[in-house]
Scaffold this active site. Structure first.
Site, mmCIF file in Angstrom:
data_model
loop_
_atom_site.group_PDB
_atom_site.id
_atom_site.type_symbol
_atom_site.label_atom_id
_atom_site.label_comp_id
_atom_site.label_asym_id
_atom_site.label_seq_id
_atom_site.Cartn_x
_atom_site.Cartn_y
_atom_site.Cartn_z
ATOM 1 C CG ASN A 224 -21.157 -3.658 -5.412
ATOM 2 O OD1 ASN A 224 -20.970 -4.148 -4.305
ATOM 3 N ND2 ASN A 224 -22.016 -4.175 -6.270
ATOM 4 C CD GLN A 269 -6.321 6.680 -11.958
ATOM 5 O OE1 GLN A 269 -6.903 6.097 -11.045
ATOM 6 N NE2 GLN A 269 -5.629 6.034 -12.882
ATOM 7 C CG HIS A 272 -10.974 3.891 -12.721
ATOM 8 N ND1 HIS A 272 -10.900 2.532 -12.922
ATOM 9 C CD2 HIS A 272 -9.696 4.340 -12.696
ATOM 10 C CE1 HIS A 272 -9.632 2.176 -13.022
ATOM 11 N NE2 HIS A 272 -8.882 3.247 -12.889
ATOM 12 C CD GLU A 337 -6.094 4.660 -5.863
ATOM 13 O OE1 GLU A 337 -6.224 3.435 -6.067
ATOM 14 O OE2 GLU A 337 -6.912 5.510 -6.295
ATOM 15 C CG HIS A 338 -2.939 6.233 -8.582
ATOM 16 N ND1 HIS A 338 -4.319 6.132 -8.623
ATOM 17 C CD2 HIS A 338 -2.460 4.959 -8.638
ATOM 18 C CE1 HIS A 338 -4.655 4.851 -8.706
ATOM 19 N NE2 HIS A 338 -3.556 4.124 -8.706
ATOM 20 C CG ASP A 371 -3.808 1.704 -13.198
ATOM 21 O OD1 ASP A 371 -3.636 1.773 -11.964
ATOM 22 O OD2 ASP A 371 -4.470 2.529 -13.845
ATOM 23 C CD GLU A 425 0.365 -4.301 35.144
ATOM 24 O OE1 GLU A 425 -0.049 -5.458 34.889
ATOM 25 O OE2 GLU A 425 0.842 -3.550 34.281
ATOM 26 C CG HIS A 430 0.267 -11.882 35.503
ATOM 27 N ND1 HIS A 430 -1.057 -12.159 35.684
ATOM 28 C CD2 HIS A 430 0.422 -11.611 34.179
ATOM 29 C CE1 HIS A 430 -1.685 -12.071 34.515
ATOM 30 N NE2 HIS A 430 -0.811 -11.726 33.579
#
Length: 440
Positions: A224, A269, A272, A337-338, A371, A425, A430
Site C-alpha cells: 500500500n 484489471q 484489483h 503495464e499489460h 498473472d 583534469e 592519478h
C-alpha cells in the site's frame, strides 16, 4: 428495470480524431503516486522507531495496526514445518495448480540467467564481467483485503534462480488470519524466513535488520501507500524493485475478438481496486460498442462489481482510433503495464512496440494467464514507467563486477593514455599512478 436489463455503464469514450484527445488522455492517465506529507512523516517515524527499538517496535506496531496481542517476535515467525503443513493441507487441485505455476515460472526464469564473461587483448590484458547474486533478498507480500500466493512465486523463485543465498518474506496477517495458499507458495518457492509483519515497519526491518529479522540487500514486492513510501525512504540503504502504481491493461483489438472475452479481460484489471485502469483501443466503432454492451451486461455478474464499476468510471476508457498505426502511437504513448494484442498476426506489431511491460499476443492469450502461470514475471512497470523499466527478473537479484587484469605491456600502453587524460583534469596523483607502470 428487470434483472435481465443491462445496467448503465459509465466509462469514458475517446477518439483520436477529437481535438481535445491528447488533453483527455493525459488526464485519464494521470496518477500521482507520491504520498502526502502526513504519510511521509508517519513512515519516517516508524522507520526511526524500528531502527532504535528493533523487535520491540515491530511487536508494538504489529499489535496496533494488525489488531494482534503478540508478546514477542517468536509469535510473529513461521518456520519451515508450518509452511510445509500449509502446502500439504491444501486441496489436491490447489496443490497441483500451485506446483504447475511454480515450475513454469522457474523454467522461464532459468533462461534469463546472465553469464560472466572475459576476453583477452593482444597484449595479454584481460577484461570482463563477473555476475554474482545478492546475499539476501526481502520479499513483501500483501495481506489484508487480498492475498497473493502468485506474488510469492513471482518474487521468490527468480531470487533463487539468481543464486540468492537467503530469502526473507514478510506478510501482514490482520486479526491473525493466515492465508494457507500464501504459506504454501512460500514453501514451494523455498523461502527461508517468514515473518507476519506488514506496513512501513516491515520494510524498515528488512532494510536495517533487527534482533530477529535479517537485514537484506534488496526489497521487492508490492504494497500500500505506506509500503511504497517506506521503500522510497530506505532506497540507497537497500535496493528496491520499483514504486508500483495501480494495475493497468491496454487491449488493442482489430474487431474480430469475442466482445465478452474482451469485456472480461478489462474487468480482470479493474477488479484489483478502484484506481486500476482498463483501456480498449480499436479502429472498429461497432466493435467498441459491442464490447461496451458486453461490459454492461456482464458487470452485474461480477463479485467485485462495485470496485470494477468505480475503476471504469474514474480511469477506464474505450478509444476509437484511425488505424493500426494510430493504435501503435497510443501504445507507445501509454507504455502500459499489460498490453493485449487481440489482433491477427500480432507478431508483425512487435518491431514497432517500444514501451510495454508485458505483451500478450493473439486472441487466446488472456492477461490473467500471465498473472498466474504462463511463466514470465507479473511484477511489471506501471504508470508509464515501461518507458525505462523492465519486468522483475533474475537480473534484479544479481549484480555485475567489472574485471580488469593488465599485462605489463598493456599497463604501459594504457598508462600513457591515462596520464594524458588525468593531467588534463589536473589530477596529478592519478597521472603518476599510471605513469609508474609505464616501462622505460
Amino acid at each position: 428495470m428487470s434483472n435481465s436489463d443491462p445496467v448503465k455503464l459509465s466509462v469514458s469514450r475517446l477518439a483520436t480524431s477529437d481535438t481535445d484527445f491528447d488533453v483527455r488522455l493525459e488526464k485519464l492517465l494521470a496518477w500521482e503516486g507520491v504520498s502526502s506529507a502526513d504519510v511521509q512523516q508517519r513512515v519516517e517515524t516508524i522507520i526511526e522507531t524500528v531502527r532504535a527499538n528493533g523487535d520491540r517496535a515491530l511487536v508494538d506496531y504489529t499489535n496496533r495496526f494488525d489488531r494482534l496481542s503478540a508478546q514477542s517476535m517468536d509469535e510473529l515467525k513461521l518456520d519451515a514445518a508450518r509452511l510445509k503443513q500449509a502446502f500439504v493441507g491444501l486441496p489436491e487441485e490447489q496443490r497441483e495448480a500451485l506446483s504447475i505455476a511454480a515450475e513454469r515460472i522457474r523454467s522461464y526464469h532459468e533462461r534469463q540467467k546472465p553469464e560472466s564473461w572475459q576476453y583477452t587483448e593482444a597484449d595479454g590484458t584481460v577484461l570482463g564481467q563477473q555476475v554474482t547474486p545478492l546475499d539476501r533478498a526481502g520479499i513483501y507480500v500483501p495481506g489484508g483485503k487480498a492475498a497473493y500466493p502468485s506474488s510469492v512465486l513471482m518474487n521468490a523463485i527468480p531470487a533463487h534462480v539468481a543464486g540468492v543465498r537467503e530469502v526473507v518474506m514478510v506478510v501482514p496477517t490482520p486479526d491473525g488470519v493466515l492465508n494457507e495458499l500464501v504459506l504454501a507458495a512460500a514453501h514451494l518457492a523455498g523461502v527461508d524466513h517468514v515473518f507476519t509483519l506488514g506496513g512501513a515497519q516491515a520494510v524498515a526491518a528488512l532494510a536495517y535488520g533487527t534482533e530477529s529479522v535479517p537485514r537484506v540487500d534488496k526489497i521487492v514486492g508490492p504494497g500500500n501507500i505506506y509500503v511504497a513510501t517506506a521503500k522510497r525512504a530506505v532506497f540507497g540503504q537497500v535496493g528496491i524493485d520499483m514504486i508500483a502504481g495501480p494495475s493497468e491493461i491496454l487491449v488493442v483489438s482489430d474487431g474480430a475478438t469475442d466482445a465478452d472475452w474482451l469485456a472480461m479481460d478489462l474487468f480482470s484489471q479493474a477488479e484489483h481496486d478502484e484506481d486500476a485502469q482498463a483501456i480498449l483501443v480499436s479502429w472498429d466503432a461497432n466493435h467498441l460498442a459491442a464490447v461496451e454492451g458486453a461490459m454492461a451486461r456482464l458487470l452485474p455478474t461480477m463479485e467485485r462489481e462495485a470496485i470494477i464499476r468505480a475503476s471504469l468510471k474514474e480511469r477506464g476508457a474505450l478509444i476509437h482510433c484511425a488505424d493500426r498505426e494510430d493504435a501503435l502511437r497510443i501504445i507507445n504513448r501509454i507504455a502500459p503495464e499489460h498490453l493485449e494484442l487481440s489482433v491477427a498476426e500480432p507478431d508483425t506489431w512487435l518491431p514497432e512496440i517500444r514501451h510495454a511491460g508485458a505483451i500478450f499476443m493473439g486472441r487466446h492469450t488472456a492477461e490473467a494467464l500471465g498473472d498466474y502461470c504462463a511463466g514470465p514475471n507479473h511484477v511489471l512497470p506501471t504508470s508509464g514507467t515501461a518507458r525505462f523499466s523492465s519486468p522483475l527478473g533474475v537480473y534484479d537479484f544479481q549484480k555485475r563486477s567489472s574485471i580488469i587484469h593488465c599485462s605489463a605491456e598493456g599497463a604501459a600502453q594504457l598508462g600513457k593514455t591515462a596520464s594524458v587524460l588525468a593531467r588534463g583534469e589536473s589530477l596529478t596523483a592519478h597521472a603518476r599512478s599510471a605513469e609508474y607502470r609505464i616501462e622505460p
